[in-house]
Design an enzyme around this catalytic site. Sequence first.
Site, PDB file in Angstrom:
ATOM      1  N   ARG A   1      39.144  20.315   0.578  1.00  0.00           N
ATOM      2  CA  ARG A   1      38.774  19.911  -0.841  1.00  0.00           C
ATOM      3  C   ARG A   1      37.391  20.526  -1.524  1.00  0.00           C
ATOM      4  O   ARG A   1      37.465  21.281  -2.594  1.00  0.00           O
ATOM      5  CB  ARG A   1      38.506  18.340  -0.969  1.00  0.00           C
ATOM      6  CG  ARG A   1      38.070  17.696  -2.481  1.00  0.00           C
ATOM      7  CD  ARG A   1      39.342  17.577  -3.206  1.00  0.00           C
ATOM      8  NE  ARG A   1      40.300  16.817  -2.493  1.00  0.00           N
ATOM      9  CZ  ARG A   1      41.387  16.655  -3.132  1.00  0.00           C
ATOM     10  NH1 ARG A   1      41.815  16.809  -4.487  1.00  0.00           N
ATOM     11  NH2 ARG A   1      42.446  16.098  -2.452  1.00  0.00           N
TER      12      ARG A   1
ATOM     13  N   ASN B   1      35.782  12.085   4.113  1.00  0.00           N
ATOM     14  CA  ASN B   1      37.020  11.388   4.673  1.00  0.00           C
ATOM     15  C   ASN B   1      38.552  11.972   4.171  1.00  0.00           C
ATOM     16  O   ASN B   1      38.444  13.021   3.923  1.00  0.00           O
ATOM     17  CB  ASN B   1      36.707   9.796   3.961  1.00  0.00           C
ATOM     18  CG  ASN B   1      37.342   9.109   4.956  1.00  0.00           C
ATOM     19  OD1 ASN B   1      38.778   9.023   5.454  1.00  0.00           O
ATOM     20  ND2 ASN B   1      36.430   8.145   5.464  1.00  0.00           N
TER      21      ASN B   1
ATOM     22  N   HIS C   1      40.228  12.235   1.380  1.00  0.00           N
ATOM     23  CA  HIS C   1      40.347  13.216   0.012  1.00  0.00           C
ATOM     24  C   HIS C   1      39.444  14.368   0.374  1.00  0.00           C
ATOM     25  O   HIS C   1      40.003  15.477  -0.091  1.00  0.00           O
ATOM     26  CB  HIS C   1      39.596  12.262  -1.076  1.00  0.00           C
ATOM     27  CG  HIS C   1      40.035  13.007  -2.331  1.00  0.00           C
ATOM     28  ND1 HIS C   1      38.888  13.356  -2.808  1.00  0.00           N
ATOM     29  CD2 HIS C   1      40.869  12.877  -3.220  1.00  0.00           C
ATOM     30  CE1 HIS C   1      39.552  14.062  -4.392  1.00  0.00           C
ATOM     31  NE2 HIS C   1      40.720  13.688  -4.312  1.00  0.00           N
ATOM     32  N   CYS C   2      38.584  14.110   1.090  1.00  0.00           N
ATOM     33  CA  CYS C   2      37.612  15.392   1.361  1.00  0.00           C
ATOM     34  C   CYS C   2      38.248  16.531   2.053  1.00  0.00           C
ATOM     35  O   CYS C   2      38.050  17.732   1.965  1.00  0.00           O
ATOM     36  CB  CYS C   2      36.376  15.228   1.870  1.00  0.00           C
ATOM     37  SG  CYS C   2      35.417  13.603   1.221  1.00  0.00           S
ATOM     38  N   ILE C   3      39.111  15.949   2.933  1.00  0.00           N
ATOM     39  CA  ILE C   3      39.726  17.011   4.024  1.00  0.00           C
ATOM     40  C   ILE C   3      41.187  17.586   3.589  1.00  0.00           C
ATOM     41  O   ILE C   3      41.622  18.453   4.279  1.00  0.00           O
ATOM     42  CB  ILE C   3      39.639  16.254   5.348  1.00  0.00           C
ATOM     43  CG1 ILE C   3      39.684  17.201   6.717  1.00  0.00           C
ATOM     44  CG2 ILE C   3      41.060  15.261   5.611  1.00  0.00           C
ATOM     45  CD1 ILE C   3      39.445  16.568   7.855  1.00  0.00           C
TER      46      ILE C   3
END
Length: 395
Positions: A41, A381, A383-385
Amino acid sequence: LLAGLEQLKAARDAVTRLPSSGGASYPVQVLPLPSDDAWARDCGPTFVTKQVPSGLSAAGDASVVLTGSAASDALAGSAAPDALAGSAAPDALAGSAAPDALAGSAAPDALAGSAASDVCKDPDSHCRTLVRGISWKFNAWGGEYDGLYPHWDQDDALAEAFCRQQGYPCYTAGDFVLEGGSIHTDGEGTLLVTASCLLSPGRNPRLSREQIETQLKAYLGVTKILWLPAGIFNDETNGHVDNICCFIRPGEVVLAWTDNQEDPQYALSCACLEYLQGQTDARGRSLVIHKLPIPARPVCFTKEDCRSLSFEEGEDTRQPGERLAASYVNFYFCNQAVLVPQFGGDNQQSDALALKLLQRLLPERKVVGLPARIILLGGGNLHCITQQVPKGEKA
């Protein structure tokens, strides 16, 4: 699925072990692209889309090279068929308003409101969606000031490398530092950010808030930016917005929340709530705000967690008892579904409550909980990955 050369075989083996759906394997493509960490992301491309009439040639009208709006997580064709996922591997714009655009093209915002865009607002028009990437400057969430690891060259090169490999045109933002997790849009001209992140000294210290807004509006096609004061407590990204607040549809957001006044998150969430209650979006609508409770028990590093981690020289280390930035807002929209972090242990009730609340708020989607504590140990988490790639033409 992104994987460095040393992780390529393991990534491909993992894909072959995915369960099939109706006898068909999941359409996962493993891409051999090196990176310094797994956070697609933040260092991967942010995608923007533009609607143009079907008969218009990309080569024949300058407006088609321009961004119409940032690709919203919750909108943009139901969050697109393709996604970019990370696979873990062992400030010079002051006074500059015009972004570096594609070679030979106008700056991205030059023809906003063009005739081509107006035609596509007609529901009876036949239009197509053009997709382009943006490569921001990445400096590991703060560079030499408070960055999280000392070497980020591969991460900084990832967005352009992905777009080049997959055939997407890509705008290059020059020295403008930004991460994909620090912005969130409704797809209708409104952008959420946090002041704690975008105004932090490790990002663009030579730019004022107004100059940062100019860059964001130019690249993302947004017209209004909402500056939440802060993010989740102890979030080492300086408080990315994707962990504290996000749109679930235009005019409607979820906000990470706690009723526990002794929790350090309480004051941060209250400040964000007070701010949002006094704001309208780009279309003049007051926001509908839904509180999404954080885990009732703080998620912290254990001794076992710390022993399992390895660190590069110069990288931030972890200590037992250190609180992690656990939030259910860090979910991911995919086609027809929402993937929601689950932390387990003492937070099983909190996990179930988050799924129940989100299913009520998003009845048109299937809400799916996924074990995510192991991802959180790295600092982010679900969304970040991940990073959604909107459906459309690579033009």
